[in-house]
Motif scaffolding. Structure first.
Motif, PDB file in Angstrom:
ATOM      1  N   LEU A 134      28.440  12.120  -3.580  1.00 36.14           N
ATOM      2  CA  LEU A 134      28.062  12.591  -2.300  1.00 36.14           C
ATOM      3  C   LEU A 134      26.521  12.152  -1.799  1.00 36.14           C
ATOM      4  O   LEU A 134      25.841  12.403  -2.488  1.00 36.14           O
ATOM      5  CB  LEU A 134      28.292  13.882  -2.117  1.00 36.14           C
ATOM      6  CG  LEU A 134      27.844  14.141  -0.410  1.00 36.14           C
ATOM      7  CD1 LEU A 134      28.673  13.704   0.501  1.00 36.14           C
ATOM      8  CD2 LEU A 134      27.917  15.833  -0.416  1.00 36.14           C
ATOM      9  N   VAL A 135      26.259  11.156  -0.971  1.00 33.15           N
ATOM     10  CA  VAL A 135      24.991  10.901  -0.395  1.00 33.15           C
ATOM     11  C   VAL A 135      25.090  11.356   0.980  1.00 33.15           C
ATOM     12  O   VAL A 135      25.490  11.045   1.798  1.00 33.15           O
ATOM     13  CB  VAL A 135      24.703   9.568  -0.439  1.00 33.15           C
ATOM     14  CG1 VAL A 135      23.413   8.792  -0.083  1.00 33.15           C
ATOM     15  CG2 VAL A 135      25.138   8.843  -1.850  1.00 33.15           C
ATOM     16  N   THR A 136      24.533  12.722   0.941  1.00 34.64           N
ATOM     17  CA  THR A 136      24.590  13.472   2.392  1.00 34.64           C
ATOM     18  C   THR A 136      23.424  14.327   2.680  1.00 34.64           C
ATOM     19  O   THR A 136      22.757  14.547   1.499  1.00 34.64           O
ATOM     20  CB  THR A 136      26.060  14.131   2.496  1.00 34.64           C
ATOM     21  OG1 THR A 136      26.029  14.818   3.745  1.00 34.64           O
ATOM     22  CG2 THR A 136      26.014  15.114   1.404  1.00 34.64           C
ATOM     23  N   TYR A 137      23.088  14.686   3.724  1.00 42.25           N
ATOM     24  CA  TYR A 137      22.095  15.567   3.905  1.00 42.25           C
ATOM     25  C   TYR A 137      22.327  16.153   5.240  1.00 42.25           C
ATOM     26  O   TYR A 137      22.951  15.617   6.153  1.00 42.25           O
ATOM     27  CB  TYR A 137      20.572  14.712   3.982  1.00 42.25           C
ATOM     28  CG  TYR A 137      20.800  13.458   4.741  1.00 42.25           C
ATOM     29  CD1 TYR A 137      20.481  13.462   6.118  1.00 42.25           C
ATOM     30  CD2 TYR A 137      21.186  12.499   4.039  1.00 42.25           C
ATOM     31  CE1 TYR A 137      20.878  12.267   6.786  1.00 42.25           C
ATOM     32  CE2 TYR A 137      21.406  11.277   4.838  1.00 42.25           C
ATOM     33  CZ  TYR A 137      21.122  11.206   6.214  1.00 42.25           C
ATOM     34  OH  TYR A 137      21.491   9.789   6.850  1.00 42.25           O
ATOM     35  N   THR A 138      21.597  16.990   5.682  1.00 38.78           N
ATOM     36  CA  THR A 138      21.692  17.669   7.037  1.00 38.78           C
ATOM     37  C   THR A 138      20.259  17.659   7.550  1.00 38.78           C
ATOM     38  O   THR A 138      19.294  17.807   7.287  1.00 38.78           O
ATOM     39  CB  THR A 138      21.868  19.061   6.975  1.00 38.78           C
ATOM     40  OG1 THR A 138      23.461  19.258   6.122  1.00 38.78           O
ATOM     41  CG2 THR A 138      22.309  19.798   8.250  1.00 38.78           C
ATOM     42  N   THR A 139      20.116  16.775   8.736  1.00 36.62           N
ATOM     43  CA  THR A 139      18.715  16.771   9.329  1.00 36.62           C
ATOM     44  C   THR A 139      19.148  17.350  10.741  1.00 36.62           C
ATOM     45  O   THR A 139      20.213  17.031  11.465  1.00 36.62           O
ATOM     46  CB  THR A 139      18.498  15.570   9.567  1.00 36.62           C
ATOM     47  OG1 THR A 139      19.321  14.624  10.364  1.00 36.62           O
ATOM     48  CG2 THR A 139      18.330  14.926   7.787  1.00 36.62           C
ATOM     49  N   THR A 140      18.567  18.118  11.124  1.00 34.85           N
ATOM     50  CA  THR A 140      18.847  18.757  12.417  1.00 34.85           C
ATOM     51  C   THR A 140      18.654  17.162  13.557  1.00 34.85           C
ATOM     52  O   THR A 140      19.320  16.303  13.079  1.00 34.85           O
ATOM     53  CB  THR A 140      17.652  19.586  13.009  1.00 34.85           C
ATOM     54  OG1 THR A 140      16.501  19.558  12.312  1.00 34.85           O
ATOM     55  CG2 THR A 140      18.360  20.785  12.985  1.00 34.85           C
TER      56      THR A 140
ATOM     57  N   LYS B 151      14.178  10.769   5.123  1.00 37.39           N
ATOM     58  CA  LYS B 151      13.184  11.441   5.764  1.00 37.39           C
ATOM     59  C   LYS B 151      12.618  11.192   6.949  1.00 37.39           C
ATOM     60  O   LYS B 151      12.243  12.226   7.834  1.00 37.39           O
ATOM     61  CB  LYS B 151      12.045  11.292   4.693  1.00 37.39           C
ATOM     62  CG  LYS B 151      12.180  11.638   3.044  1.00 37.39           C
ATOM     63  CD  LYS B 151      11.354  11.283   2.115  1.00 37.39           C
ATOM     64  CE  LYS B 151      11.525  11.907   0.720  1.00 37.39           C
ATOM     65  NZ  LYS B 151      10.647  11.112  -0.295  1.00 37.39           N
ATOM     66  N   ILE B 152      12.849   9.611   7.220  1.00 35.79           N
ATOM     67  CA  ILE B 152      12.273   9.495   8.665  1.00 35.79           C
ATOM     68  C   ILE B 152      13.264   9.981   9.689  1.00 35.79           C
ATOM     69  O   ILE B 152      12.824  10.457  10.749  1.00 35.79           O
ATOM     70  CB  ILE B 152      12.094   8.038   8.660  1.00 35.79           C
ATOM     71  CG1 ILE B 152      13.316   7.202   8.619  1.00 35.79           C
ATOM     72  CG2 ILE B 152      10.882   7.479   7.762  1.00 35.79           C
ATOM     73  CD1 ILE B 152      12.980   5.693   8.838  1.00 35.79           C
ATOM     74  N   ARG B 153      14.576   9.868   9.305  1.00 33.46           N
ATOM     75  CA  ARG B 153      15.412  10.320  10.142  1.00 33.46           C
ATOM     76  C   ARG B 153      15.346  11.998  10.526  1.00 33.46           C
ATOM     77  O   ARG B 153      15.266  12.553  11.667  1.00 33.46           O
ATOM     78  CB  ARG B 153      16.740  10.458   9.685  1.00 33.46           C
ATOM     79  CG  ARG B 153      17.471   8.869   9.984  1.00 33.46           C
ATOM     80  CD  ARG B 153      18.776   8.652   9.478  1.00 33.46           C
ATOM     81  NE  ARG B 153      19.780   9.848   9.845  1.00 33.46           N
ATOM     82  CZ  ARG B 153      20.560   9.623  10.904  1.00 33.46           C
ATOM     83  NH1 ARG B 153      20.306   8.856  11.771  1.00 33.46           N
ATOM     84  NH2 ARG B 153      21.362  10.861  11.410  1.00 33.46           N
ATOM     85  N   ALA B 154      14.891  12.662   9.415  1.00 33.22           N
ATOM     86  CA  ALA B 154      14.547  14.188   9.603  1.00 33.22           C
ATOM     87  C   ALA B 154      13.273  14.253  10.660  1.00 33.22           C
ATOM     88  O   ALA B 154      13.179  15.488  10.804  1.00 33.22           O
ATOM     89  CB  ALA B 154      14.621  14.975   8.344  1.00 33.22           C
TER      90      ALA B 154
ATOM     91  N   ILE C  14       0.834  -1.241  -0.048  1.00 33.68           N
ATOM     92  CA  ILE C  14       0.140  -0.020   0.126  1.00 33.68           C
ATOM     93  C   ILE C  14       0.994   1.167   0.085  1.00 33.68           C
ATOM     94  O   ILE C  14       0.300   2.303   0.002  1.00 33.68           O
ATOM     95  CB  ILE C  14      -0.991  -0.077   1.207  1.00 33.68           C
ATOM     96  CG1 ILE C  14      -0.132  -0.023   2.264  1.00 33.68           C
ATOM     97  CG2 ILE C  14      -1.902  -1.361   1.214  1.00 33.68           C
ATOM     98  CD1 ILE C  14      -1.122   0.461   3.658  1.00 33.68           C
ATOM     99  N   PHE C  15       2.125   1.096   0.305  1.00 32.22           N
ATOM    100  CA  PHE C  15       2.842   2.394   0.176  1.00 32.22           C
ATOM    101  C   PHE C  15       4.291   2.009  -0.032  1.00 32.22           C
ATOM    102  O   PHE C  15       4.973   1.019   0.319  1.00 32.22           O
ATOM    103  CB  PHE C  15       2.881   3.015   1.513  1.00 32.22           C
ATOM    104  CG  PHE C  15       3.678   4.046   1.689  1.00 32.22           C
ATOM    105  CD1 PHE C  15       3.350   5.219   1.544  1.00 32.22           C
ATOM    106  CD2 PHE C  15       5.044   3.935   2.415  1.00 32.22           C
ATOM    107  CE1 PHE C  15       4.181   6.481   1.856  1.00 32.22           C
ATOM    108  CE2 PHE C  15       6.085   4.897   2.397  1.00 32.22           C
ATOM    109  CZ  PHE C  15       5.691   6.431   2.167  1.00 32.22           C
ATOM    110  N   GLU C  16       5.041   2.698  -0.779  1.00 31.71           N
ATOM    111  CA  GLU C  16       6.555   2.778  -1.042  1.00 31.71           C
ATOM    112  C   GLU C  16       7.319   4.195  -1.062  1.00 31.71           C
ATOM    113  O   GLU C  16       6.608   4.971  -1.800  1.00 31.71           O
ATOM    114  CB  GLU C  16       7.004   1.745  -2.138  1.00 31.71           C
ATOM    115  CG  GLU C  16       6.521   2.285  -3.608  1.00 31.71           C
ATOM    116  CD  GLU C  16       6.691   1.505  -4.437  1.00 31.71           C
ATOM    117  OE1 GLU C  16       6.803   1.897  -5.946  1.00 31.71           O
ATOM    118  OE2 GLU C  16       6.969  -0.027  -4.436  1.00 31.71           O
ATOM    119  N   ASP C  17       8.225   4.240  -0.741  1.00 29.70           N
ATOM    120  CA  ASP C  17       9.202   5.402  -0.907  1.00 29.70           C
ATOM    121  C   ASP C  17      10.661   5.087  -1.021  1.00 29.70           C
ATOM    122  O   ASP C  17      11.089   4.524  -0.082  1.00 29.70           O
ATOM    123  CB  ASP C  17       8.963   6.450   0.123  1.00 29.70           C
ATOM    124  CG  ASP C  17       9.604   7.818  -0.034  1.00 29.70           C
ATOM    125  OD1 ASP C  17       9.934   8.191  -1.346  1.00 29.70           O
ATOM    126  OD2 ASP C  17       9.757   8.668   0.729  1.00 29.70           O
ATOM    127  N   GLY C  18      11.267   5.387  -2.115  1.00 28.08           N
ATOM    128  CA  GLY C  18      12.611   4.767  -2.264  1.00 28.08           C
ATOM    129  C   GLY C  18      13.621   6.026  -2.213  1.00 28.08           C
ATOM    130  O   GLY C  18      13.946   6.785  -1.448  1.00 28.08           O
TER     131      GLY C  18
END
Length: 376
Positions: free
Chosen positions: A361-367, A141-144, A125-129
């Motif tokens: 680079l696979v990076t992001y900033t998440t408070t 996304k879930i970490r953020a 019923i759901f997917e996000d890749g």
């Protein structure tokens, strides 16, 4: 110099592996916060450890998930949005949800509760890749978002009791087929909850068997996170879309090549070809070109031992690193879990097996077993 940097980066990534795992901790349905044991099936001690064998029955609902039952089966209106929430250790503000290196997709399935997950009963019923435009994975996304993910239930499915199966795939070791090297391979973080769908219609989406739905060498399960890529093939069937038809609808399969013997048939099975599985190369990896590499945690290095209960044969995992960058990532002081009764195996990976790459680079900033009750 570059080789020395790659080796040091690999060691830094390994340092964060002890604080890497995750589990379904809470759900919010109709504005009501629900904890483990209410709607979510209770876990053994090793609640945040992954399943790696795609043929294991633990892939259905996680370790001990099939043999346990929640105390309640919680009502949820068809078409409504529920929130699932993952955590590494607990729901404290300092919890790291899942290690920054464990990039991958999030998937949610449903199945009739009476099946207890046996047979071809699960529909997605759901997917996000992976979003190439923002260089973002679902894990980012879930970490953020404090571990939270909103999932909409189909509006036309038949009312009744269902299993809700959540799954995160961690791809940091997916460059190697688990069937070739069990010390590596994709990690599946799987849990199940129990809900009662109210309202809805008469649709009964086509189901698939878990285990059976995945192959260890299928696209999206065998995947090099440290190569150059602009897309990611999410494994399994397509998401069921409300109004697309009942269980007789054949248009719901996204890629039959990723689905392994999921439908029963009276016809004799065709013999499979004896094409050998290609062994992964033991040749040393090429030196990095200096391009940025995947970010990881800088926790203090630590070995850990999987813990388990009698109903689970959870193997010991030693997350071997792939690569890292010099950028700082969140860390966790969580202590390791351990149970002495657990049989273990030595799955540590040699530093020489650590791949290096010139990946972008696979990076992001998440408070024990009473009929489930209903919560109101």
């Amino acid at each position: 110099m570059k080789a020395a940097f790659a080796f040091g980066s690999a060691l830094a990534l390994f340092a964060g592996m002890a604080n890497a795992h995750t589990y379904l901790s809470k759900m919010t349905i109709g504005g009501k916060l629900l904890n483990e044991g209410q709607c979510i099936r209770p876990y053994p001690v090793n609640r945040n450890y992954p399943v790696k064998d795609v043929q294991s029955t633990d892939l259905t609902c996680g370790f001990g998930g099939v043999s346990s039952t929640a105390s309640e089966t919680c009502p949820a209106e068809a078409g409504s949005t529920i929130t699932v929430e993952w955590h590494h250790d607990n729901d404290s503000a300092s919890d790291d949800i899942i290690d920054v290196s464990h990039l991958g997709p999030c998937l949610v399935y449903m199945a009739p509760l009476e099946s207890n997950g046996k047979g071809p009963v699960f529909f997605k019923i759901f997917e996000d890749g992976y979003d190439a435009a923002t260089n973002t994975w679902c894990v980012n996304k879930i970490r953020a978002n404090g571990g939270k993910l909103d999932v909409q239930l189909p509006s036309d499915i038949k009312a009744g009791d269902y299993l809700l199966r959540t799954e995160i795939l961690a791809l940091h070791e997916s460059d190697t087929d688990y069937a070739v090297n069990p010390a590596r391979g994709t990690q599946f973080y799987v849990n199940c909850a129990q809900i009662t769908v109210t309202g809805g219609g008469s649709a009964e989406p086509k189901g698939y068997a878990i285990p059976g739905i995945y192959k260890s060498d299928a696209p999206g399960i065998l995947f090099d996170l440290y190569s150059s890529y602009t897309s990611y093939p999410i494994p399994g069937p397509a998401v069921y879309v409300s109004g697309s038809g009942s269980k007789d609808n054949e248009g719901s399969v996204e890629d039959e090549s990723t689905i392994d013997s999921v439908e029963s048939s009276d016809a004799p099975a065709e013999e499979s070809s004896d094409v050998p599985v290609e062994e992964s190369s033991d040749a040393p990896a090429e030196e990095s070109s200096g391009a940025p590499v995947a970010e990881s945690s800088d926790n203090v290095a630590s070995d850990y031992t999987e813990s388990s209960t009698e109903e689970s044969n959870a193997p010991e995992y030693s997350d071997s690193p792939a690569e890292t960058s010099a950028e700082e990532s969140p860390s966790s002081d969580a202590a390791q879990d351990s149970v002495t009764e657990l049989p273990t195996e030595d799955t540590a990976t040699d530093a020489s097996e650590v791949p290096t790459s010139s990946a972008p680079l696979v990076t992001y900033t998440t408070t024990t077993t009473a009929a489930p009750g209903k919560c109101h």
